[in-house]
Design a protein around this motif. Sequence first.
Motif, mmCIF file in Angstrom:
data_model
loop_
_atom_site.group_PDB
_atom_site.id
_atom_site.type_symbol
_atom_site.label_atom_id
_atom_site.label_comp_id
_atom_site.label_asym_id
_atom_site.label_seq_id
_atom_site.Cartn_x
_atom_site.Cartn_y
_atom_site.Cartn_z
ATOM 1 N N SER A 103 4.805 -16.766 -18.386
ATOM 2 C CA SER A 103 5.453 -17.194 -17.003
ATOM 3 C C SER A 103 7.017 -16.624 -17.254
ATOM 4 C CB SER A 103 5.656 -18.660 -16.923
ATOM 5 O OG SER A 103 4.075 -19.002 -16.560
ATOM 6 N N THR B 61 1.417 -23.689 -16.830
ATOM 7 C CA THR B 61 0.654 -23.124 -15.960
ATOM 8 C C THR B 61 -0.703 -23.516 -15.816
ATOM 9 O OG1 THR B 61 2.078 -21.293 -16.181
ATOM 10 C CG2 THR B 61 0.227 -20.777 -14.715
ATOM 11 N N ASP C 67 0.168 -14.867 -12.554
ATOM 12 C CA ASP C 67 0.255 -15.370 -13.722
ATOM 13 C C ASP C 67 -1.198 -16.282 -13.955
ATOM 14 O OD1 ASP C 67 1.243 -16.508 -16.036
ATOM 15 O OD2 ASP C 67 2.857 -17.965 -14.895
ATOM 16 N N LYS D 109 7.505 -20.979 -12.395
ATOM 17 C CA LYS D 109 7.683 -22.123 -13.347
ATOM 18 C C LYS D 109 7.662 -21.777 -14.877
ATOM 19 C CE LYS D 109 6.910 -26.428 -12.307
ATOM 20 N NZ LYS D 109 6.024 -27.617 -12.170
#
Length: 503
Positions: free
Chosen positions: A9, A34, A54, A25
């Motif tokens: 991320s 994630t 992601d 995030k």
Amino acid sequence: MGPTGVGKSSFIHNSVPPDLRAEVKVGHGLQSETSQVQPISWDTEDGARIKVVDTPGFDDSRAGVTDTDVLKMIAEFLIKQYKGKESRLTGLIYVHRISDTRVGGTSHRNLRMFQKLCGDESLKNVVIVTTMWDKVTTEEGKQREQELMSSDNLFRPLLDKGATMMRHDRTPESATNVINYLLKKEPTKPQIVREIADQKKALEDTAAGAELHSEIRELLRKHKEEMETLKAEMRDMMRKELAEERDRMDRVMAKLLKELDDLKRGLSLCVLLVTDPPPVYEPTSDFPAPETKCVVHCSKLLRLVKYYEASLAHAHPDVPISVASCTIHFADAVERSVNGIGYRSSTLKSVLASEDTYSLQQFMKVDPYPRTFTHGTWAKARHDMEIVINDIEAILSTYRKPGFADRFRNGKGIKRFGALNAILESTKEVATDMATMVDWWTPITDAIGNVEDAAQHKRGGTSFPDSTVMVSLTRIIRALDAYCEAYTRCPEDLHEAALGISL
Ligand SMILES: Nc1nc2c(ncn2[C@@H]2O[C@H](COP(=O)(O)OP(=O)(O)OP(=O)(O)O)[C@@H](O)[C@H]2O)c(=O)[nH]1
Ligand SMILES: [Mg+2]
């Protein structure tokens, strides 16, 4: 892709334009952050749209999201994108921490899954990005990078097949560098998409699915072993502690079994079907009755051969023999095909009566007989006849040479010439009939192929794919039966016609 906490991320955070950074995030603490496949896209100045995705890592210790969930999410995402057709996949990024002093089990597992998802063909679109360069000295980093690159159970196999390794130093520049490198690549289709979308494999039969399957099985095996040890220890431990431990193990076991079940259930049908509606299935029209002229003409040919056998015996004994044996072989092949088709037709009838897709799929899978064999029988018979025709034509061409009539004043040669011509014409007639039957089979084998496709498409369902499929199947069965009826006497008739020919 890559294990939890390696900086996937963070890498994306650094790739996107500044105004999008807040949407990415990045993890804090040890918990994995994630848990969804998260695409983020933006338009470049030259009008291209870039989409970076992601993904959660494969990590069996995480609560809530299993590895099967992760695999499903990635597979479903890739397939949707592929079927949506507006996206082209140009790059796959695998992230690895350069600061790891040793490469643990989770990393190996993630790398294996990554490789199975990509497949060798997509490795040229792969960049292995190393992160956490600030946590090592330049020397250490370089040395580790060398180890990673040269190790056979790490990145070397990937690099050998076209993957590249690049460093990411937590700056937008280095992230952009990786993205730009990949944007120049020809788009690729990863293995999992090829397997599911093109080869129609179930998730658990794909390379990645099979890998996960065997890992879950291995975990289950280990767990059972632990249970056994626990039982042995039970005698020495206090009851309460034991009960707690056993409960914990039971929970883990249940989770693993559920995961295995989940994997078997495969991707949600809505992904496979909604984005890819089954082709509209048109029932084939009824098939015309099969021609039986071939039997009549074959009998006539055999009679001719019998009639001329004596006059050809001295100069061309091979001609009657090859024509007759070719015809008899044909009669035998037809006999086998009639028996085979008769048997298959009755199996198909019971499949049709059961209206069970699975039986239909099984029939098509284990029994390609009507598709290939009978069509092949006629094609081969015609081919054999062509060879005979060529042979006779070759002999006849020698008769047509100048001076031929002078050498055969007694007329024997003329007679032979006439005999050969008559046999040739009759053989040609038979070859034409055989070609007609090859043509007769073609739409039927195509129709069987279409039914097979429709059955395949209905993966997971139980009832018949479509009522139109049933109509086709009925017509196919009718055609198979008509064939059996038309040719059932063929072998007998031809053997009878061949009686008296000295083969
Ligand atoms: N020191 C240092 N920390 C980094 C670097 N890259 C990421 N981190 C930190 O490592 C932690 C994990 O990073 P993430 O980007 O969330 O990792 P991830 O791979 O997305 O992890 P999951 O989402 O859990 O799979 C975060 O606290 C980051 O700030 C780096 O290059 N150097
Ligand atoms: Mg993350």
